[in-house]
Design an enzyme around this catalytic site. Structure first.
Site, PDB file in Angstrom:
ATOM      1  N   CYS A  76       0.841  -1.198   0.000  1.00 23.12           N
ATOM      2  CA  CYS A  76       0.000   0.000   0.000  1.00 23.12           C
ATOM      3  C   CYS A  76       0.879   1.252   0.000  1.00 23.12           C
ATOM      4  O   CYS A  76       1.663   1.455  -0.919  1.00 23.12           O
ATOM      5  CB  CYS A  76      -0.990  -0.049   1.165  1.00 23.12           C
ATOM      6  SG  CYS A  76      -2.357   1.117   0.976  1.00 23.12           S
ATOM      7  N   HIS A 176      -3.919  -4.663  -0.400  1.00 21.91           N
ATOM      8  CA  HIS A 176      -3.558  -5.289   0.879  1.00 21.91           C
ATOM      9  C   HIS A 176      -3.624  -6.806   0.731  1.00 21.91           C
ATOM     10  O   HIS A 176      -4.700  -7.396   0.864  1.00 21.91           O
ATOM     11  CB  HIS A 176      -4.530  -4.835   1.977  1.00 21.91           C
ATOM     12  CG  HIS A 176      -4.325  -3.426   2.412  1.00 21.91           C
ATOM     13  ND1 HIS A 176      -3.427  -3.066   3.390  1.00 21.91           N
ATOM     14  CD2 HIS A 176      -4.882  -2.274   1.974  1.00 21.91           C
ATOM     15  CE1 HIS A 176      -3.449  -1.751   3.556  1.00 21.91           C
ATOM     16  NE2 HIS A 176      -4.318  -1.244   2.695  1.00 21.91           N
ATOM     17  N   GLU A 178      -2.732  -8.988   2.763  1.00 26.51           N
ATOM     18  CA  GLU A 178      -3.122  -9.574   4.049  1.00 26.51           C
ATOM     19  C   GLU A 178      -4.632  -9.517   4.276  1.00 26.51           C
ATOM     20  O   GLU A 178      -5.154 -10.167   5.187  1.00 26.51           O
ATOM     21  CB  GLU A 178      -2.371  -8.885   5.197  1.00 26.51           C
ATOM     22  CG  GLU A 178      -2.870  -7.514   5.602  1.00 26.51           C
ATOM     23  CD  GLU A 178      -2.427  -6.372   4.686  1.00 26.51           C
ATOM     24  OE1 GLU A 178      -2.706  -5.208   5.044  1.00 26.51           O
ATOM     25  OE2 GLU A 178      -1.819  -6.629   3.627  1.00 26.51           O
TER      26      GLU A 178
END
Length: 196
Positions: A76, A176, A178
């Site tokens: 990011c 992202h 994750e």
């Protein structure tokens, strides 16, 4: 051994937990002199680029990152900070990945770009292994790296932009991983397996 760089400009726990789910226990580091000890590193980031780059420089991370010879990936804002410059705060960044970060021209679409979006692979790379056009990942951003020779994967939201970039041992993911479910897990696993 993977380091997660803690500059105080990111929620690092979600990144750490994502790696732990893959059976890897990264170490969160807060001192630039620790970086060279690790095989790979991740630079997460959220917030305003001007604040983040000033914090990186004041803590000495700019020099440590420039000298690092092993795989390092920004996530990011962390990806944007690895680029040449950004319109967010009109600042020069770390210059590890060629290209400028500019405000997304979203037209009638809402800004920031927030939510799930598809990807288009433009160049083969260890980081893109297993990606196809039906895969979606989770974005939250208003600024984006302009598509250039460092672009491995494009996204589109009002305009085409870089979703994954790489140059030498440096790489970045605008989204992202994750928070991107199975696709994000695969991409993090690609990073774990990335050899220069």
């Amino acid at each position: 051994m993977i380091a997660i760089i803690n500059t105080g400009c990111a929620n690092i726990n979600s990144v750490r937990f994502a790696f732990e789910r893959l059976g890897v226990t990264p170490e969160v580091i807060s001192a630039p002199e620790q970086l060279a000890q690790f095989d790979k590193a991740v630079l997460p980031g959220v917030g305003h680029a001007n604040v983040a780059i000033n914090r990186l420089r004041s803590q000495g991370w700019d020099k440590a990152i420039a000298e690092y010879q092993k795989p390092l990936m920004g996530i990011c804002l962390g990806m944007q900070l690895l680029c040449d410059s950004t319109e967010e705060g009109q600042v020069d960044c770390l210059g590890r990945i060629p290209g400028k970060v500019k405000l997304l021209e979203t037209g009638k679409l809402t800004s920031p770009h927030m939510g799930w979006n598809t990807l288009a692979v433009k160049a083969e790379h260890a980081l893109t292994a297993g990606l196809d056009e039906s895969d979606q990942v989770y974005f939250v951003h208003s600024f984006a790296h302009q598509v250039n020779d460092a672009t491995l994967v494009e996204g589109e939201y009002g305009q085409a932009f870089s979703a994954i970039v790489a140059k030498d041992n440096y790489a970045g993911m605008q989204f992202h991983p994750e928070r991107s479910g199975k696709v994000g897990t695969r991409l993090l696993n690609n990073f774990i397996n990335w050899k220069l």
